[in-house]
Design a protein around this motif. Structure first.
Motif, PDB file in Angstrom:
ATOM      1  N   THR A  20     -17.555   5.337   9.428  1.00  0.00           N
ATOM      2  CA  THR A  20     -16.535   4.947   8.467  1.00  0.00           C
ATOM      3  C   THR A  20     -17.089   3.798   7.647  1.00  0.00           C
ATOM      4  O   THR A  20     -17.576   2.811   8.202  1.00  0.00           O
ATOM      5  CB  THR A  20     -15.236   4.503   9.173  1.00  0.00           C
ATOM      6  OG1 THR A  20     -14.741   5.590   9.958  1.00  0.00           O
ATOM      7  CG2 THR A  20     -14.173   4.083   8.168  1.00  0.00           C
ATOM      8  N   LYS A  23     -16.299   1.084   4.452  1.00  0.00           N
ATOM      9  CA  LYS A  23     -15.275   0.453   3.617  1.00  0.00           C
ATOM     10  C   LYS A  23     -15.985  -0.443   2.616  1.00  0.00           C
ATOM     11  O   LYS A  23     -16.962  -1.111   2.959  1.00  0.00           O
ATOM     12  CB  LYS A  23     -14.311  -0.374   4.457  1.00  0.00           C
ATOM     13  CG  LYS A  23     -13.506   0.461   5.429  1.00  0.00           C
ATOM     14  CD  LYS A  23     -12.558  -0.383   6.245  1.00  0.00           C
ATOM     15  CE  LYS A  23     -11.812   0.489   7.252  1.00  0.00           C
ATOM     16  NZ  LYS A  23     -10.882  -0.314   8.056  1.00  0.00           N
ATOM     17  N   SER A  37     -11.028   8.867   2.107  1.00  0.00           N
ATOM     18  CA  SER A  37      -9.687   8.945   2.684  1.00  0.00           C
ATOM     19  C   SER A  37      -8.722   7.968   2.020  1.00  0.00           C
ATOM     20  O   SER A  37      -7.520   8.092   2.188  1.00  0.00           O
ATOM     21  CB  SER A  37      -9.725   8.703   4.194  1.00  0.00           C
ATOM     22  OG  SER A  37     -10.116   7.381   4.470  1.00  0.00           O
ATOM     23  N   GLU A  38      -9.274   7.021   1.246  1.00  0.00           N
ATOM     24  CA  GLU A  38      -8.404   6.035   0.610  1.00  0.00           C
ATOM     25  C   GLU A  38      -9.122   5.404  -0.583  1.00  0.00           C
ATOM     26  O   GLU A  38     -10.304   5.087  -0.511  1.00  0.00           O
ATOM     27  CB  GLU A  38      -8.046   4.945   1.626  1.00  0.00           C
ATOM     28  CG  GLU A  38      -7.064   3.942   1.162  1.00  0.00           C
ATOM     29  CD  GLU A  38      -6.667   2.945   2.253  1.00  0.00           C
ATOM     30  OE1 GLU A  38      -6.015   1.967   1.907  1.00  0.00           O
ATOM     31  OE2 GLU A  38      -7.015   3.150   3.436  1.00  0.00           O
ATOM     32  N   LYS A  84      -7.902   2.395  -3.573  1.00  0.00           N
ATOM     33  CA  LYS A  84      -6.860   1.511  -4.100  1.00  0.00           C
ATOM     34  C   LYS A  84      -7.456   0.646  -5.198  1.00  0.00           C
ATOM     35  O   LYS A  84      -8.541   0.085  -5.026  1.00  0.00           O
ATOM     36  CB  LYS A  84      -6.329   0.569  -3.020  1.00  0.00           C
ATOM     37  CG  LYS A  84      -5.506   1.201  -1.946  1.00  0.00           C
ATOM     38  CD  LYS A  84      -5.008   0.120  -1.002  1.00  0.00           C
ATOM     39  CE  LYS A  84      -4.270   0.743   0.160  1.00  0.00           C
ATOM     40  NZ  LYS A  84      -3.850  -0.260   1.139  1.00  0.00           N
ATOM     41  N   SER A 105     -12.209  -1.507  -7.269  1.00  0.00           N
ATOM     42  CA  SER A 105     -11.317  -0.697  -6.445  1.00  0.00           C
ATOM     43  C   SER A 105     -11.864  -0.665  -5.026  1.00  0.00           C
ATOM     44  O   SER A 105     -13.064  -0.786  -4.808  1.00  0.00           O
ATOM     45  CB  SER A 105     -11.213   0.725  -6.996  1.00  0.00           C
ATOM     46  OG  SER A 105     -10.631   0.722  -8.273  1.00  0.00           O
ATOM     47  N   TYR A 106     -10.973  -0.483  -4.067  1.00  0.00           N
ATOM     48  CA  TYR A 106     -11.288  -0.457  -2.639  1.00  0.00           C
ATOM     49  C   TYR A 106     -11.364   1.000  -2.200  1.00  0.00           C
ATOM     50  O   TYR A 106     -10.611   1.847  -2.686  1.00  0.00           O
ATOM     51  CB  TYR A 106     -10.178  -1.200  -1.898  1.00  0.00           C
ATOM     52  CG  TYR A 106     -10.138  -0.995  -0.411  1.00  0.00           C
ATOM     53  CD1 TYR A 106     -10.959  -1.721   0.429  1.00  0.00           C
ATOM     54  CD2 TYR A 106      -9.250  -0.081   0.156  1.00  0.00           C
ATOM     55  CE1 TYR A 106     -10.911  -1.546   1.803  1.00  0.00           C
ATOM     56  CE2 TYR A 106      -9.195   0.098   1.525  1.00  0.00           C
ATOM     57  CZ  TYR A 106     -10.029  -0.641   2.340  1.00  0.00           C
ATOM     58  OH  TYR A 106      -9.983  -0.456   3.690  1.00  0.00           O
ATOM     59  N   PHE A 107     -12.283   1.307  -1.270  1.00  0.00           N
ATOM     60  CA  PHE A 107     -12.355   2.668  -0.747  1.00  0.00           C
ATOM     61  C   PHE A 107     -12.619   2.671   0.748  1.00  0.00           C
ATOM     62  O   PHE A 107     -13.158   1.723   1.308  1.00  0.00           O
ATOM     63  CB  PHE A 107     -13.455   3.483  -1.458  1.00  0.00           C
ATOM     64  CG  PHE A 107     -14.854   3.093  -1.084  1.00  0.00           C
ATOM     65  CD1 PHE A 107     -15.519   3.720  -0.049  1.00  0.00           C
ATOM     66  CD2 PHE A 107     -15.514   2.084  -1.767  1.00  0.00           C
ATOM     67  CE1 PHE A 107     -16.817   3.361   0.299  1.00  0.00           C
ATOM     68  CE2 PHE A 107     -16.813   1.717  -1.442  1.00  0.00           C
ATOM     69  CZ  PHE A 107     -17.458   2.357  -0.402  1.00  0.00           C
ATOM     70  N   VAL A 108     -12.206   3.771   1.379  1.00  0.00           N
ATOM     71  CA  VAL A 108     -12.556   4.087   2.765  1.00  0.00           C
ATOM     72  C   VAL A 108     -13.144   5.489   2.729  1.00  0.00           C
ATOM     73  O   VAL A 108     -12.548   6.405   2.155  1.00  0.00           O
ATOM     74  CB  VAL A 108     -11.330   4.038   3.700  1.00  0.00           C
ATOM     75  CG1 VAL A 108     -11.717   4.444   5.113  1.00  0.00           C
ATOM     76  CG2 VAL A 108     -10.683   2.666   3.686  1.00  0.00           C
TER      77      VAL A 108
END
Length: 80
Positions: free
Chosen positions: A26, A28, A56-57, A59, A67-70
């Motif tokens: 994972t 981030k 999966s994400e 924002k 922008s933020y990601f996962v």
């Protein structure tokens, strides 16, 4: 793995957390443009050691230009 990962990260994309559980990873981080995250996923798909990269994400961070990601992926089993 970290050296290989650093090679496929495009400018404008920054990782701040990496979690590995057996063959699953994972990631981030933040990205400056959708072109950056698209290039990263394309690089992952073209690598011979990562399979199934999946966002999966995402924002958009308020008052920031990133922008933020996962993202989740699996490590490929490489034959020796």
């Amino acid at each position: 793995m970290l050296r290989d990962l650093s090679i496929i990260i495009p400018p404008g994309l920054y990782l701040f957390e990496i979690n590995k559980d057996k063959l699953h990873i994972t990631l981030k981080g933040n990205f400056q443009s959708y072109e950056d995250i698209n290039k990263f996923i394309t690089n992952m798909k073209n690598s011979n050691w990562i399979k199934n990269p999946m966002l999966s994400e995402i924002k958009t961070l308020t008052n920031k230009r990133v922008s933020y990601f996962v993202l989740h992926c699996s490590l490929a089993l490489l034959s020796k």
